[in-house]
Design an enzyme around this catalytic site. Sequence first.
Site, mmCIF file in Angstrom:
data_model
loop_
_atom_site.group_PDB
_atom_site.id
_atom_site.type_symbol
_atom_site.label_atom_id
_atom_site.label_comp_id
_atom_site.label_asym_id
_atom_site.label_seq_id
_atom_site.Cartn_x
_atom_site.Cartn_y
_atom_site.Cartn_z
ATOM 1 N N LEU A 1 11.124 1.362 7.304
ATOM 2 C CA LEU A 1 10.593 1.740 6.000
ATOM 3 C C LEU A 1 11.270 3.045 5.579
ATOM 4 C CD1 LEU A 1 8.251 1.158 3.888
ATOM 5 C CD2 LEU A 1 7.048 2.993 5.064
ATOM 6 N N LYS B 1 6.545 -1.996 1.957
ATOM 7 C CA LYS B 1 5.352 -1.420 2.593
ATOM 8 C C LYS B 1 4.165 -2.366 2.397
ATOM 9 C CE LYS B 1 3.199 3.152 3.101
ATOM 10 N NZ LYS B 1 3.266 3.240 4.555
ATOM 11 N N GLU C 1 11.882 2.423 14.428
ATOM 12 C CA GLU C 1 10.962 3.447 13.924
ATOM 13 C C GLU C 1 9.660 3.357 14.694
ATOM 14 O OE1 GLU C 1 9.700 2.711 9.847
ATOM 15 O OE2 GLU C 1 9.702 0.549 10.201
ATOM 16 N N TYR D 1 0.826 -1.200 0.000
ATOM 17 C CA TYR D 1 0.000 0.000 0.000
ATOM 18 C C TYR D 1 0.857 1.244 0.000
ATOM 19 C CZ TYR D 1 0.925 0.911 4.981
ATOM 20 O OH TYR D 1 1.537 1.198 6.164
HETATM 21 N N1 PLP Z 1 7.460 3.797 9.036
HETATM 22 C C1 PLP Z 1 6.339 3.066 8.957
HETATM 23 C C2 PLP Z 1 6.305 1.724 9.620
HETATM 24 C C3 PLP Z 1 5.205 3.549 8.279
HETATM 25 O O1 PLP Z 1 4.090 2.804 8.207
HETATM 26 C C4 PLP Z 1 5.274 4.834 7.684
HETATM 27 C C5 PLP Z 1 4.137 5.380 6.957
HETATM 28 O O2 PLP Z 1 3.096 4.784 6.839
HETATM 29 C C6 PLP Z 1 6.465 5.573 7.789
HETATM 30 C C7 PLP Z 1 7.549 5.017 8.471
HETATM 31 C C8 PLP Z 1 6.582 6.939 7.195
HETATM 32 O O3 PLP Z 1 6.606 6.878 5.799
HETATM 33 P P1 PLP Z 1 6.094 8.096 4.909
HETATM 34 O O4 PLP Z 1 6.912 9.274 5.290
HETATM 35 O O5 PLP Z 1 6.351 7.650 3.520
HETATM 36 O O6 PLP Z 1 4.637 8.257 5.208
#
Ligand code: PLP
Length: 287
Positions: free
Chosen positions: A207, A149, A182, A33
Site C-alpha cells: 500500500l 486500501k 510490508e 477505508y
Molecule cells: N500498509 C498497510 C497494509 C496498511 O494497512 C497501512 C495502514 O493502514 C500502511 C501500510 C501505512 O499506510 P499509512 O501511512 O497511510 O497509514
Amino acid sequence: MPRIAYVNGRYVRHRDAVVHVEDRGYQFADGVYEVCEVRAGRLVDERRHMQRLARSLDELSIAWPLSPSAVAVILREVVRLNRIGNGIVYLQVTRGVAPRNHAFPNPAVRPSMVVTARELDRAAMDEKAAHGISVITVPENRWDRVDIKTVGLLPNVLAKQTAKEAGAYEAWFVDRDGFVTEGSSTNAWIVTRDGVLVTRPAEHGILRGVTRSVIFAFAEREGIRLEERAFTLEEAQAAREAFMTGASTIVLPIISVDGKRIANGKPGPVAGKLRSVYHHHAEVAPA
Ligand code: PLP
C-alpha cells in the site's frame, strides 16, 4: 459523554451504530477505508488520505457516497463530537446494501459510509518508540492488489495475531523471492550500513502509505539519500536500522526481526529523527 459514529447520513451513539446485514462490506469485504491521524483536534495529511480514497474507490468502481467536501465536513464533525485531541478518525465506504449476489448490484445502490473516531494513547506510543519494537515475518499470502486500501484484511489480521502470539508487535510479509513487502498495517523500511533509507516501491505489492509519502517529501527536501527498492529479510537483519510507518504509529523503530537483533538492539537515530520531525512536514488541516 457518549461516543458518536456517523452511519449513512446520521450521527448515532457508537453502541447503536449498525449497518444492514446485506451490506456488501459485511458480506464480501466490498469496500475501502482510510485511517487519518488526528492531532490537537486537526486532521493530519487529510489531502493525501482523500486522494488515496479517491483512487481506491475508482479502482473498485464504487461511487463517492457524498461529495469530497461533504465527507470532509463529516470527518471533522465526528472528531468534534467525540472531542478527539490526539487519535484517529476511521472512514469506511462500501458498495452498499443489496441482495447477496457476487456481481455488482444493477442498477447501482447508494454506497454506505461509516465514520468513527477514537483517542489514542500517545504517551504509550512514544514509550514504545523509545524502546523499539520486534517484528516477525510471515509468508506473503495476499492478493496482488494490496495497493487498494480495501477492508478485505484477513491475511493482515492473521499476520498480526501471529506476531502477537510470538510476543512481537508487527508482522512483515515476505514474498516468494525473500523480499519484504510490508507490515500487516505499516510500511517497512531499513537504513543501510551506508546510511541510505530503503523502502519497497509502491507500484507493486504494498500500500502506498501516506506516512511513507510524507517521509519521501521530507527526504527530498533535506537531501537524505533514499532508494525505492525491495530488500530481503537478510538485508534487514544486517541493516543499521529498521523501522515501520503508518498513520496511527507514525514512525516506530524496530529492534529485532525474527529474533535477530538489528545493529545494537536499540532504536536508531534516523527513525528517531523522522519520528520527531514528522509533524513539521505533515499537512495539518484547518479545524
Ligand atoms: N500498509 C498497510 C497494509 C496498511 O494497512 C497501512 C495502514 O493502514 C500502511 C501500510 C501505512 O499506510 P499509512 O501511512 O497511510 O497509514
